[in-house]
Design a protein around this motif. Sequence first.
Motif, PDB file in Angstrom:
ATOM      1  N   SER A  87      38.638  48.807   5.299  1.00  0.00           N
ATOM      2  CA  SER A  87      39.229  48.878   6.637  1.00  0.00           C
ATOM      3  C   SER A  87      38.165  49.263   7.661  1.00  0.00           C
ATOM      4  O   SER A  87      37.061  49.678   7.316  1.00  0.00           O
ATOM      5  CB  SER A  87      40.374  49.898   6.658  1.00  0.00           C
ATOM      6  N   VAL A  88      38.537  49.162   8.918  1.00  0.00           N
ATOM      7  CA  VAL A  88      37.644  49.539  10.016  1.00  0.00           C
ATOM      8  C   VAL A  88      37.217  51.001   9.889  1.00  0.00           C
ATOM      9  O   VAL A  88      36.087  51.355  10.186  1.00  0.00           O
ATOM     10  CB  VAL A  88      38.345  49.295  11.377  1.00  0.00           C
ATOM     11  N   SER A  89      38.125  51.851   9.391  1.00  0.00           N
ATOM     12  CA  SER A  89      37.811  53.270   9.243  1.00  0.00           C
ATOM     13  C   SER A  89      37.015  53.573   7.970  1.00  0.00           C
ATOM     14  O   SER A  89      36.689  54.727   7.714  1.00  0.00           O
ATOM     15  CB  SER A  89      39.094  54.101   9.282  1.00  0.00           C
ATOM     16  N   GLY A  90      36.702  52.552   7.154  1.00  0.00           N
ATOM     17  CA  GLY A  90      35.869  52.741   5.973  1.00  0.00           C
ATOM     18  C   GLY A  90      36.617  52.963   4.669  1.00  0.00           C
ATOM     19  O   GLY A  90      35.999  53.160   3.629  1.00  0.00           O
ATOM     20  N   ASN A  91      37.951  52.930   4.708  1.00  0.00           N
ATOM     21  CA  ASN A  91      38.724  53.082   3.480  1.00  0.00           C
ATOM     22  C   ASN A  91      38.587  51.826   2.626  1.00  0.00           C
ATOM     23  O   ASN A  91      38.668  50.717   3.129  1.00  0.00           O
ATOM     24  CB  ASN A  91      40.199  53.328   3.795  1.00  0.00           C
ATOM     25  N   ILE A  92      38.406  52.016   1.312  1.00  0.00           N
ATOM     26  CA  ILE A  92      38.246  50.897   0.391  1.00  0.00           C
ATOM     27  C   ILE A  92      39.551  50.739  -0.377  1.00  0.00           C
ATOM     28  O   ILE A  92      39.939  51.622  -1.135  1.00  0.00           O
ATOM     29  CB  ILE A  92      37.091  51.146  -0.593  1.00  0.00           C
ATOM     30  N   TYR A  93      40.236  49.622  -0.178  1.00  0.00           N
ATOM     31  CA  TYR A  93      41.489  49.336  -0.851  1.00  0.00           C
ATOM     32  C   TYR A  93      41.224  48.355  -1.975  1.00  0.00           C
ATOM     33  O   TYR A  93      40.571  47.328  -1.780  1.00  0.00           O
ATOM     34  CB  TYR A  93      42.509  48.763   0.128  1.00  0.00           C
ATOM     35  N   VAL A  94      41.744  48.678  -3.176  1.00  0.00           N
ATOM     36  CA  VAL A  94      41.468  47.880  -4.369  1.00  0.00           C
ATOM     37  C   VAL A  94      42.774  47.599  -5.097  1.00  0.00           C
ATOM     38  O   VAL A  94      43.611  48.483  -5.259  1.00  0.00           O
ATOM     39  CB  VAL A  94      40.498  48.631  -5.318  1.00  0.00           C
ATOM     40  N   SER A  95      42.905  46.366  -5.554  1.00  0.00           N
ATOM     41  CA  SER A  95      44.002  45.991  -6.427  1.00  0.00           C
ATOM     42  C   SER A  95      43.423  45.687  -7.796  1.00  0.00           C
ATOM     43  O   SER A  95      42.455  44.943  -7.919  1.00  0.00           O
ATOM     44  CB  SER A  95      44.721  44.765  -5.876  1.00  0.00           C
ATOM     45  N   LYS A  96      44.023  46.287  -8.818  1.00  0.00           N
ATOM     46  CA  LYS A  96      43.506  46.126 -10.171  1.00  0.00           C
ATOM     47  C   LYS A  96      44.650  45.859 -11.135  1.00  0.00           C
ATOM     48  O   LYS A  96      45.813  46.036 -10.795  1.00  0.00           O
ATOM     49  CB  LYS A  96      42.745  47.371 -10.602  1.00  0.00           C
ATOM     50  N   PHE A  99      48.389  49.860 -15.008  1.00  0.00           N
ATOM     51  CA  PHE A  99      49.264  50.753 -14.262  1.00  0.00           C
ATOM     52  C   PHE A  99      48.586  51.161 -12.960  1.00  0.00           C
ATOM     53  O   PHE A  99      47.372  51.151 -12.847  1.00  0.00           O
ATOM     54  CB  PHE A  99      49.582  51.998 -15.101  1.00  0.00           C
ATOM     55  N   ASP A 100      49.392  51.544 -11.991  1.00  0.00           N
ATOM     56  CA  ASP A 100      48.867  51.952 -10.683  1.00  0.00           C
ATOM     57  C   ASP A 100      47.925  50.896 -10.116  1.00  0.00           C
ATOM     58  O   ASP A 100      46.735  51.130  -9.935  1.00  0.00           O
ATOM     59  CB  ASP A 100      48.154  53.304 -10.792  1.00  0.00           C
ATOM     60  N   PRO A 101      48.453  49.715  -9.784  1.00  0.00           N
ATOM     61  CA  PRO A 101      47.589  48.608  -9.398  1.00  0.00           C
ATOM     62  C   PRO A 101      46.991  48.677  -7.991  1.00  0.00           C
ATOM     63  O   PRO A 101      46.146  47.856  -7.658  1.00  0.00           O
ATOM     64  CB  PRO A 101      48.509  47.392  -9.521  1.00  0.00           C
ATOM     65  N   PHE A 102      47.383  49.657  -7.165  1.00  0.00           N
ATOM     66  CA  PHE A 102      46.872  49.728  -5.802  1.00  0.00           C
ATOM     67  C   PHE A 102      46.247  51.099  -5.585  1.00  0.00           C
ATOM     68  O   PHE A 102      46.920  52.127  -5.657  1.00  0.00           O
ATOM     69  CB  PHE A 102      48.011  49.486  -4.812  1.00  0.00           C
ATOM     70  N   ILE A 103      44.933  51.137  -5.343  1.00  0.00           N
ATOM     71  CA  ILE A 103      44.212  52.401  -5.186  1.00  0.00           C
ATOM     72  C   ILE A 103      43.340  52.355  -3.940  1.00  0.00           C
ATOM     73  O   ILE A 103      43.054  51.284  -3.405  1.00  0.00           O
ATOM     74  CB  ILE A 103      43.365  52.730  -6.437  1.00  0.00           C
ATOM     75  N   VAL A 104      42.911  53.531  -3.496  1.00  0.00           N
ATOM     76  CA  VAL A 104      42.111  53.627  -2.275  1.00  0.00           C
ATOM     77  C   VAL A 104      41.050  54.709  -2.444  1.00  0.00           C
ATOM     78  O   VAL A 104      41.256  55.690  -3.146  1.00  0.00           O
ATOM     79  CB  VAL A 104      43.003  53.931  -1.045  1.00  0.00           C
ATOM     80  N   SER A 105      39.915  54.499  -1.795  1.00  0.00           N
ATOM     81  CA  SER A 105      38.886  55.524  -1.693  1.00  0.00           C
ATOM     82  C   SER A 105      38.659  55.795  -0.210  1.00  0.00           C
ATOM     83  O   SER A 105      38.429  54.870   0.569  1.00  0.00           O
ATOM     84  CB  SER A 105      37.572  55.071  -2.336  1.00  0.00           C
ATOM     85  N   TYR A 106      38.724  57.071   0.150  1.00  0.00           N
ATOM     86  CA  TYR A 106      38.492  57.470   1.537  1.00  0.00           C
ATOM     87  C   TYR A 106      37.071  57.977   1.749  1.00  0.00           C
ATOM     88  O   TYR A 106      36.715  58.341   2.852  1.00  0.00           O
ATOM     89  CB  TYR A 106      39.485  58.575   1.940  1.00  0.00           C
ATOM     90  N   ASP A 107      36.261  58.005   0.672  1.00  0.00           N
ATOM     91  CA  ASP A 107      34.927  58.598   0.758  1.00  0.00           C
ATOM     92  C   ASP A 107      33.830  57.716   0.141  1.00  0.00           C
ATOM     93  O   ASP A 107      33.034  58.168  -0.661  1.00  0.00           O
ATOM     94  CB  ASP A 107      34.929  59.981   0.107  1.00  0.00           C
ATOM     95  N   ASN A 108      33.819  56.462   0.516  1.00  0.00           N
ATOM     96  CA  ASN A 108      32.771  55.514   0.112  1.00  0.00           C
ATOM     97  C   ASN A 108      32.718  55.282  -1.402  1.00  0.00           C
ATOM     98  O   ASN A 108      31.669  55.024  -1.963  1.00  0.00           O
ATOM     99  CB  ASN A 108      31.399  55.969   0.628  1.00  0.00           C
TER     100      ASN A 108
END
Length: 183
Positions: A87-96, A99-108
């Motif tokens: 995202s513009v704010s740097g959050n990395i969104y991942v689909s895998k 289980f738990d197929p949608f994850i995010v990293s807020y810190d690179n």
Amino acid sequence: MKQTIAFLFMILLFPFPRLYAQDFWETLPFPDSLHIACIAINSEGSIFVGTVTSNVTNGIYRSEDSGETWEIVLNTSNFQIYSMTISVSGNIYVSKGGFDPFIVSYDNGNTWQILNIPYYTPFSKIHCIGTDTILCGASRSIGSGVVLLRTIDEGSNRDTLFITETHPSEYISDLAITGNGDI
């Protein structure tokens, strides 16, 4: 006369772009035996690569030196990475997968959090709009159909924009937004 000069000028310059076109490409030292599924680059220049390889450790690999070295920042074991966006704010969104197929990293990519969603198959496409809106396209895991989700708060809550159960072999492979906001 002007047309003849322009034509001769074009003929003289025509071979040069083809002659040097390959000078811009180089092979980066990415880990052997891994197949790349998706790639994203943040505003600081970090490169993130998601892998989709059988019988090898899958996950998200990060390079902070223009692809010269790589480190795994998310080990998903046998589960494949299907899509990724930043995202513009740097959050990395991942689909895998798994289980738990949608994850995010807020810190690179240093830490990862699960974003709870109804259980669908992994998103085939994630698209960020601005700083808080995310569109996710997927095929449903139970039964058949196509699902398009939207979240306007970086993944905490979501709306189902489109769902159908009459097209078992169809799925969303890409998303595009027009200038007036049509999906």
